[in-house]
Design a protein around this motif. Structure first.
Motif, PDB file in Angstrom:
ATOM      1  N   GLU A  17      19.397  18.898 -77.757  1.00 22.68           N
ATOM      2  CA  GLU A  17      18.119  18.004 -77.930  1.00 22.68           C
ATOM      3  C   GLU A  17      17.122  18.228 -77.117  1.00 22.68           C
ATOM      4  O   GLU A  17      17.466  18.588 -75.790  1.00 22.68           O
ATOM      5  CB  GLU A  17      18.526  16.480 -77.985  1.00 22.68           C
ATOM      6  N   PRO A  18      15.929  17.814 -77.317  1.00 20.78           N
ATOM      7  CA  PRO A  18      14.860  17.972 -76.477  1.00 20.78           C
ATOM      8  C   PRO A  18      15.111  17.164 -75.072  1.00 20.78           C
ATOM      9  O   PRO A  18      14.713  17.323 -73.934  1.00 20.78           O
ATOM     10  CB  PRO A  18      13.696  17.515 -76.943  1.00 20.78           C
ATOM     11  N   GLU A  19      16.006  16.008 -75.154  1.00 23.26           N
ATOM     12  CA  GLU A  19      16.365  15.053 -74.102  1.00 23.26           C
ATOM     13  C   GLU A  19      16.948  16.060 -73.181  1.00 23.26           C
ATOM     14  O   GLU A  19      17.091  15.409 -71.901  1.00 23.26           O
ATOM     15  CB  GLU A  19      16.905  13.771 -74.385  1.00 23.26           C
ATOM     16  N   ALA A  20      17.643  17.045 -73.402  1.00 23.03           N
ATOM     17  CA  ALA A  20      18.392  17.823 -72.434  1.00 23.03           C
ATOM     18  C   ALA A  20      17.893  18.367 -71.362  1.00 23.03           C
ATOM     19  O   ALA A  20      17.870  18.121 -70.132  1.00 23.03           O
ATOM     20  CB  ALA A  20      19.384  18.844 -73.082  1.00 23.03           C
ATOM     21  N   VAL A 279      12.617   4.333 -69.112  1.00 20.65           N
ATOM     22  CA  VAL A 279      12.455   5.409 -69.594  1.00 20.65           C
ATOM     23  C   VAL A 279      12.558   6.694 -68.389  1.00 20.65           C
ATOM     24  O   VAL A 279      13.164   7.875 -68.667  1.00 20.65           O
ATOM     25  CB  VAL A 279      11.097   5.688 -69.896  1.00 20.65           C
ATOM     26  N   GLY A 280      12.382   6.323 -67.087  1.00 22.79           N
ATOM     27  CA  GLY A 280      12.429   6.981 -66.083  1.00 22.79           C
ATOM     28  C   GLY A 280      13.896   7.408 -65.735  1.00 22.79           C
ATOM     29  O   GLY A 280      14.438   8.434 -65.474  1.00 22.79           O
ATOM     30  N   ALA A 281      14.805   6.576 -66.012  1.00 21.04           N
ATOM     31  CA  ALA A 281      16.037   6.532 -65.760  1.00 21.04           C
ATOM     32  C   ALA A 281      16.953   7.621 -66.774  1.00 21.04           C
ATOM     33  O   ALA A 281      17.781   8.406 -66.730  1.00 21.04           O
ATOM     34  CB  ALA A 281      16.907   5.155 -65.586  1.00 21.04           C
ATOM     35  N   ASN A 282      16.632   7.242 -67.998  1.00 24.96           N
ATOM     36  CA  ASN A 282      17.162   7.678 -69.038  1.00 24.96           C
ATOM     37  C   ASN A 282      16.176   7.663 -70.412  1.00 24.96           C
ATOM     38  O   ASN A 282      16.499   6.810 -71.167  1.00 24.96           O
ATOM     39  CB  ASN A 282      18.698   7.389 -69.292  1.00 24.96           C
ATOM     40  N   ALA A 285      18.475   7.151 -73.525  1.00 25.30           N
ATOM     41  CA  ALA A 285      19.023   5.725 -73.848  1.00 25.30           C
ATOM     42  C   ALA A 285      17.695   4.751 -74.173  1.00 25.30           C
ATOM     43  O   ALA A 285      18.154   3.806 -74.893  1.00 25.30           O
ATOM     44  CB  ALA A 285      19.806   5.508 -72.599  1.00 25.30           C
ATOM     45  N   ALA A 286      16.588   4.888 -73.630  1.00 31.13           N
ATOM     46  CA  ALA A 286      15.634   4.108 -73.763  1.00 31.13           C
ATOM     47  C   ALA A 286      15.099   4.109 -75.055  1.00 31.13           C
ATOM     48  O   ALA A 286      14.783   3.043 -75.816  1.00 31.13           O
ATOM     49  CB  ALA A 286      14.453   4.435 -72.779  1.00 31.13           C
ATOM     50  N   ARG A 287      15.078   5.232 -75.660  1.00 35.08           N
ATOM     51  CA  ARG A 287      14.610   5.612 -77.075  1.00 35.08           C
ATOM     52  C   ARG A 287      15.860   4.849 -78.025  1.00 35.08           C
ATOM     53  O   ARG A 287      15.464   4.196 -79.074  1.00 35.08           O
ATOM     54  CB  ARG A 287      14.483   7.015 -77.340  1.00 35.08           C
ATOM     55  N   THR A 288      16.979   5.082 -77.652  1.00 35.91           N
ATOM     56  CA  THR A 288      17.975   4.440 -78.444  1.00 35.91           C
ATOM     57  C   THR A 288      17.831   2.960 -78.517  1.00 35.91           C
ATOM     58  O   THR A 288      18.021   2.060 -79.199  1.00 35.91           O
ATOM     59  CB  THR A 288      19.297   4.751 -78.062  1.00 35.91           C
ATOM     60  N   ALA A 289      17.531   2.293 -77.427  1.00 33.80           N
ATOM     61  CA  ALA A 289      17.198   0.875 -77.184  1.00 33.80           C
ATOM     62  C   ALA A 289      15.820   0.285 -77.950  1.00 33.80           C
ATOM     63  O   ALA A 289      15.685  -0.821 -77.691  1.00 33.80           O
ATOM     64  CB  ALA A 289      17.377   0.536 -75.668  1.00 33.80           C
ATOM     65  N   GLY A 290      15.059   1.363 -78.304  1.00 39.27           N
ATOM     66  CA  GLY A 290      14.148   0.797 -79.254  1.00 39.27           C
ATOM     67  C   GLY A 290      12.724   0.879 -78.387  1.00 39.27           C
ATOM     68  O   GLY A 290      11.425   0.486 -78.874  1.00 39.27           O
ATOM     69  N   ARG A 407      29.197   5.576 -61.016  1.00 39.26           N
ATOM     70  CA  ARG A 407      29.738   6.740 -62.124  1.00 39.26           C
ATOM     71  C   ARG A 407      28.898   6.239 -63.291  1.00 39.26           C
ATOM     72  O   ARG A 407      28.603   5.005 -63.599  1.00 39.26           O
ATOM     73  CB  ARG A 407      31.101   6.444 -62.735  1.00 39.26           C
ATOM     74  N   LYS A 408      28.298   7.108 -63.928  1.00 37.35           N
ATOM     75  CA  LYS A 408      27.316   7.077 -64.968  1.00 37.35           C
ATOM     76  C   LYS A 408      28.080   7.198 -66.304  1.00 37.35           C
ATOM     77  O   LYS A 408      28.641   8.083 -66.253  1.00 37.35           O
ATOM     78  CB  LYS A 408      25.987   7.770 -65.182  1.00 37.35           C
ATOM     79  N   GLU A 409      28.127   6.383 -67.407  1.00 36.68           N
ATOM     80  CA  GLU A 409      28.570   6.459 -68.573  1.00 36.68           C
ATOM     81  C   GLU A 409      27.881   7.231 -69.609  1.00 36.68           C
ATOM     82  O   GLU A 409      26.628   7.068 -69.596  1.00 36.68           O
ATOM     83  CB  GLU A 409      29.070   4.944 -69.198  1.00 36.68           C
ATOM     84  N   ASP A 410      28.509   8.061 -70.251  1.00 38.54           N
ATOM     85  CA  ASP A 410      27.676   8.951 -71.239  1.00 38.54           C
ATOM     86  C   ASP A 410      27.163   8.029 -72.306  1.00 38.54           C
ATOM     87  O   ASP A 410      27.847   6.954 -72.792  1.00 38.54           O
ATOM     88  CB  ASP A 410      28.658   9.872 -72.044  1.00 38.54           C
TER      89      ASP A 410
END
Length: 410
Positions: A17-20, A279-282, A285-290, A407-410
């Motif tokens: 995905e582009p997010e990679a 958005v800066g952190a992830n 995930a931010a896009r998934t959260a709306g 630890r960061k969760e996927d």
């Protein structure tokens, strides 16, 4: 009736995905910002030590004493410490307090000069730091400063307006100029996926050449001078002084303080700031959260450019009073160092801007009184950038423990 029980063919791996790619880029940025305040302080110490070595190597008396090191080692070390001590002493007296001055005004003037030099660095550094916190590499501070200074300066001498109103309008023009210039990069990043580093670097060059062209047009400069410069801005548009002459400290420093408070509030107390940091952190995930990552990207760059344009306005309305080809100096590039040294935090960026303003103000006295090349100050700043960008290097030199990350969760 038979049932097909043959094993299903393995499905092809989904395309990345582009997010990679965004994740890789942000991981690098997060690593740069992972240094603690101790790491930043130690980076400054190492840079000053390295600068001391350069001061010693460039001094003829130290070199002559080194040739007789084995015959008179004491003389070598005495000359070495005296040379380096005198240089850094002159740097401090030119930046903070000159205890050799004859009057109180001259004694405290260096501190105000550091504030004057640090004002555009603080404002531009805040813009770059804000983008860093949101996972964007805004390398276009130089172009945004140029656009902000160009519009603010033009409004400063082209419109006959009453005091205060004239200054505020010129400042607003600088803010809009920087916001538009950075917004271009934000739109291209959000809509087409263009790399903001490349886009902002190109916009730096475009802004510089555009100003050079405008300074050759009589309708823009309002002067028939053969030199590529505009006429002096009107008194009504100049930022008023906070202290009487010979001090040059102007209202722009108050604006820098207010901008620092604004960026802190934006990031720590507002809903928009929460989206910026998310958005800066992830971004995935931010896009998934709306959260609309595209909208946040554009808005971040607009706000960052507005702050940098404000820095350009402070430069032309507070100190230079006219437009020239070198109106921006190296503010946009030095502000990157300021943001990194301040760990992209508002207060840290403010203090780092004052530090680099002190380097600039004190460097002139160091050169004039000790003969030390002012370029050594630039080397010190560059070494700080190198060390700030590599926190593990500083930790390894001083044998500091590696910070434990959650630890960061996927």
């Amino acid at each position: 009736m038979t049932t097909d029980i043959s094993p299903a063919a393995p499905s092809a791996a989904p395309p990345p995905e582009p997010e990679a790619e965004e994740g890789k880029e942000q991981t690098l940025l997060q690593q740069i910002m992972s240094g603690s305040w101790l790491v930043s302080l130690l980076a400054i110490v190492l840079a000053l030590l390295f600068g001391g070595i350069l001061i010693a190597v460039s001094n003829a008396e130290v070199v002559a004493a080194a040739e007789n090191f084995f015959a008179a080692p004491g003389e070598f070390f005495a000359t070495l410490f005296q040379t380096v001590g005198n240089a850094y002493s002159a740097l401090f007296r030119g930046a903070v307090f000159d205890w050799e001055a004859r009057t109180t005004e001259r004694a405290i003037r260096p501190l105000t000069e550091s504030m004057v030099s640090g004002t555009p660095l603080i404002l531009t550094g805040l813009g770059i730091a804000l983008a860093f916190r949101c996972g964007l590499f805004n390398i276009g501070g130089q172009g945004q400063v140029i656009l902000g200074a160009t519009i603010a300066g033009f409004l400063g001498y082209a419109l006959p307006l009453p005091p205060v109103v004239h200054m505020l309008l010129a400042v607003l023009g600088g803010i809009i100029g920087g916001a538009i210039w950075a917004g271009i990069a934000g739109v291209l990043k959000a809509r087409t996926g263009a790399n903001e580093v490349i886009v902002t670097i190109m916009l730096n060059s475009i802004a510089g050449y555009a100003l050079g062209y405008l300074l050759k047009q009589n309708w823009f400069t309002h002067t028939n001078s053969a030199n590529p410069q505009s006429r002096v801005i009107d008194d009504s548009s100049q930022m008023f002084l906070l202290l009487p002459p010979p001090f040059r400290l102007h209202f722009g420093f108050i604006i820098a303080i207010l901008a620092t408070i604004f960026v802190w509030w934006l990031l720590e107390r507002s809903t928009v700031g929460f989206e910026f940091k998310a958005v800066g952190a992830n971004p995935h995930a931010a896009r998934t959260a709306g959260i609309s990552v595209s909208k946040v990207t554009i808005l971040v760059m607009i706000v960052a450019g507005a702050l940098a344009g404000l820095g350009g306005a402070a430069q032309v309305l507070g100190t230079e009073y006219k437009l020239t080809g070198g109106i921006s100096g190296s503010i946009g590039f030095d502000a990157i160092t300021v943001a990194l040294l301040g760990r992209s935090k508002p207060l840290g960026t403010f203090l780092a801007g004052l530090l680099f303003g002190a380097f600039k103000a004190g460097g002139y006295l160091m050169q004039s009184q000790t003969g030390t090349p002012i370029d050594i100050v630039l080397v010190v700043q560059s070494v700080i950038v190198l060390l700030i960008a590599a926190p593990p290097l500083v930790r390894s030199i001083f044998r500091l423990p590696t910070p434990v990350l959650k630890r960061k969760e996927d």
